[in-house]
Design an enzyme around this catalytic site. Sequence first.
Site, PDB file in Angstrom:
ATOM      1  CG  PHE C 115      -2.278   0.309   0.897  1.00 32.89           C
ATOM      2  CD1 PHE C 115      -3.234  -0.663   0.357  1.00 32.89           C
ATOM      3  CD2 PHE C 115      -2.698   1.746   0.824  1.00 32.89           C
ATOM      4  CE1 PHE C 115      -4.681  -0.035   0.028  1.00 32.89           C
ATOM      5  CE2 PHE C 115      -3.846   2.107   0.596  1.00 32.89           C
ATOM      6  CZ  PHE C 115      -4.881   1.079   0.276  1.00 32.89           C
ATOM      7  CD  GLN C 235      -4.989  11.578   2.849  1.00 34.30           C
ATOM      8  OE1 GLN C 235      -5.916  10.859   3.094  1.00 34.30           O
ATOM      9  NE2 GLN C 235      -3.802  11.482   3.121  1.00 34.30           N
ATOM     10  CG  HIS C 237      -7.769   9.318  -2.486  1.00 31.45           C
ATOM     11  ND1 HIS C 237      -7.687   9.035  -3.753  1.00 31.45           N
ATOM     12  CD2 HIS C 237      -7.381   8.292  -1.419  1.00 31.45           C
ATOM     13  CE1 HIS C 237      -7.082   7.616  -3.585  1.00 31.45           C
ATOM     14  NE2 HIS C 237      -6.919   7.099  -2.190  1.00 31.45           N
ATOM     15  CG  LEU C 247     -11.345   6.905  -2.681  1.00 33.57           C
ATOM     16  CD1 LEU C 247     -10.885   8.337  -2.504  1.00 33.57           C
ATOM     17  CD2 LEU C 247     -11.127   6.332  -1.161  1.00 33.57           C
ATOM     18  CD  GLU C 250      -2.700   5.218  -1.754  1.00 33.10           C
ATOM     19  OE1 GLU C 250      -3.332   6.135  -1.278  1.00 33.10           O
ATOM     20  OE2 GLU C 250      -1.720   4.613  -1.152  1.00 33.10           O
ATOM     21  NE  ARG C 281      -4.516   7.449   0.240  1.00 32.43           N
ATOM     22  CZ  ARG C 281      -5.391   7.081   1.154  1.00 32.43           C
ATOM     23  NH1 ARG C 281      -6.039   7.568   2.163  1.00 32.43           N
ATOM     24  NH2 ARG C 281      -5.741   5.957   0.834  1.00 32.43           N
ATOM     25  CG  HIS C 348      -9.932  10.409   1.476  1.00 30.42           C
ATOM     26  ND1 HIS C 348     -11.189   9.811   1.167  1.00 30.42           N
ATOM     27  CD2 HIS C 348      -9.014   9.591   1.868  1.00 30.42           C
ATOM     28  CE1 HIS C 348     -10.897   8.311   1.481  1.00 30.42           C
ATOM     29  NE2 HIS C 348      -9.660   8.370   1.915  1.00 30.42           N
ATOM     30  NE  ARG C 390      -6.497   8.806   6.506  1.00 26.70           N
ATOM     31  CZ  ARG C 390      -6.989   7.922   5.592  1.00 26.70           C
ATOM     32  NH1 ARG C 390      -6.173   6.692   5.787  1.00 26.70           N
ATOM     33  NH2 ARG C 390      -7.847   8.084   4.715  1.00 26.70           N
TER      34      ARG C 390
END
Lengths: 152, 231, 580
Positions: C115, C235, C237, C247, C250, C281, C348, C390
Amino acid sequence: MAIQTPERPKTALKEPTKRSRWTRTGARPRPTNAFELYSWYFFRVSGILLLVFALTHLVVMHLINNVEVINYDFVRQRWASPLWRTFDLLLLFLALTHGMNGVRTLIYDYVQSKGWRVFNISVLYIVGIFFLLIGAQVIITFNPNLPSLPAK
Amino acid sequence: MQVTLKILRFDPEKDKKAHFKSYEIEADPLDRILDALNTVKWYKDGTLTFRRSCAHGVCGSDAMRINGRNRLACKELVGDIGKKITIEPMLGFRILKDLVVDMEPFFEKYRSIKPYLINYEDPPATERFQSAEDREIFDETTKCILCGACSGSCPPFWSNSEFIGPAAIVNAHRFIFDSRDQGSDERIAVLSQSEGVFRCRTVYNCTDACPREIPVTKAIEQIKRVMLYNR
Amino acid sequence: MYHKYDAVVVGAGGAGLMAALQLVGKANVAVITKLYPSRSHTGAAQGGICAALGNTEEDHWEWHMFDTVKGGDYLTDQDAAEVLARDAVERIIELEHMGLPFNRTPEGKIDQRRFGGHTRNYGEGPVRRACYAADRTGHMILQTLYQQGIKNKVTFFNEFHLMDLIINNGRCVGVTALDIKTGELHTFHSKTTIFATGGYGRCWQVTSNAHACSGDGTVTAYRAGVPLMDMEMYQFHPTGLYRIGILLSEAARGEGGILRNSEGERFCERYAPTLKDLAPRDMVSRFIYQEIREGRGVGPNKDYVLLHVDHLGKEVIDSKLPDITDFARTYLHVEPYHEGVPIQPTAHYAMGGIPTDIEGRVIIDEKGTVLPGFYAAGEVACVSVHGANRLGTNSLVDLVVFGRRAGQHAARFIKENDYEELPTTPEKRSNDLLRFVEGGAQSGRKESAATIRKEMQECMMTNVSVVRNEKQLLTAMKKLQELRERFTKVGLTDNSTKFNTEKLEVLELGSLLEMAEVTTKGALERKESRGAHYREDYTSRDDKKFLAHTLAYRSPEGSVKELRYKPVTLGRFEPKERKY
């Protein structure tokens, strides 16, 4: 009847659960109320049998022989054979029980009040069993050795 | 494009009976039905009431009857439905207000099948092991978001308020077929009652309605078979 | 109506349920949610939940901690990051024991995958750390925790809208909430109150957040005098569906998806030569923003870029990215097999929120003074474990780790303390607020809530998004103040009491307006670029002045009264330049 959630069976803690066939490791289910299960199963089996029986009945009574040929003598000849008697007895039994089972589920679907349900189910069983009995009585007690009716 | 929304309205404080009301709005073909409902609520009639949250089909708030079929309003596009859109609350649920229905009985039925992992052994220090194949068996039924679209599309559920309904059965399936679970007999005891799994008539409406593409009817049939084969 | 509970948990997402589960059996606990628990926005999380289990390759919690701190651009409190990375391992095992159906390795262990931002050996290369349940990890966490709530017979108050936080004699003594179904106000008198109410993404026009994410908990605490921390850290995204913001995980880029501009160029290569499309991000969002600004956006308005997965082949798309392709097909009528999917950065996640310590206790000043009886966990809280940006999957880790810690500490607090009395008029502020909203039915109140909300969302999208500057932030402040003024004349057409969702939307708008303003004010005063907060007039990080958390206090009329700064807790890792 409302859905009841029974408490966890007391034995479950003591008895290690058995392994079953449908997953390699899952617990083996043991239904407590088998009536609905068997009635569902019977539905499927009787349905398949009825397909055979009813089609045979249709072919014999309406295609090979037409309505003009079927008279008392015809019936007397057929029921002289125990095979046909058994056939008709089974057809009667399967058709009526399959049908009653169907009506029973309809009553469960559409009749919510407990009193009406009991009443409807009672009427269904009384009428159903009555027809089953008189039908069976005719088939079983029919005497093929009686003389045929005088021709008109 | 110009769209006509025909919406079933019911205000418990004013109305005795539900009635249809039509709204003409301008919508983009790529707008969701939920966007169209919001357009009505925000710019035409603030009293229109419906539930909504995530707006992309994962929270399950906005299940409703769109042109006769149960759908999530946030997963259908105006352009795909057409110029005339009829929206009603789901059948088989009591209407609280407009498109909002009473979900309490639905969740009560969900709770009745013990929708949680039951395992009477002490957990190990690590995770419980499960093979990828065993995990795959119940994969589909883990997708359920409890929107109620399946139960609300089920004819036996409409006519019989006591029927446990497809959603609860799907969630029972999720645990009955989980190799880590030991509560199958308890759940099956519930499902084999007269208002349990055998009220299903294999109508397949639930499979059509499910916004998560769970093969609901198949799951129900699998449970019936398990009950039969394991007696 | 009056209720008395040892603990009241507000919000039934991952953090709220996790906290409630710590209290069952030890205290009587009520969970209030404005939806049904299974509708909470935790369910929308897709990719995974990270923990250094080391199931598929070597991994250590220290590495996870390092990634978290570096990802947060060193604004992360390192004591919190340590707790997060250490506890994560146990929490994942606990979730599995609760029944969460994780994907499995061939040996039957929990499977793990890569990730964004998660690395081995302090940044050497990507590591398989994210435990996952297909592409619906959040959904499965939410379902599993709700199921445990049912098992443990937790009392839920579904469809109750939070109205106020009650504080008396320096202690938090409960909340008031509106029963949406009946329109009745309820007072919950409690020893402890735990807020787990989520974020406020609906401040922006394009957001991945639910309609319900309106910052109710944040604003309630703020109005009760609690400061809000690091609110400018919001944040975006990079890959939200064009126009609607849904969304695309990722995972799409993790599996090899790439971003292209109108010229067909793989532009991430130019900005981040090594990690390319898999840069963190905040960075990828800025790359996209830059492309659009320089006229290389796609479409008639040149305002989006394309995410390509078509080169991966049908099999990979179908087996690994089913949800993503489903979204593209359903909402944009785009076929990812053959063409790029239009995407743009989408609002996000709030790194900021109600400041807490690592036990989930809410603190009210830069010295770390605790407000006894008040806890917060999840997105609403700012521990601060996410710092200025984050990492993917850490939100889910945050929920279970700090949700649990808040619950555990609350259980101790309940045991050691008695009920504090309610003030004489606990419902006054709630009733005033309700009366203000209901007054919208009178003549002279003609402002439309929908119009104000739309203008706010557009203003925030243009001025307070991925790239910020003083001029735009000042424009936004002015606009937001004007909108807050207009909001005092907001109208209401539905005057019913039962299920009045129009009333709720006005309440939510009131909270969004305040959240927007705190965010903007914080951004205006933070004259540096750090993580998600990028100022084109101050492009570098300024550790001398701003290695500190912003604390925003509210004035009685709703604007920001003052900003204070709380130093960051450092530790193991010295702040370094953040390069990928």
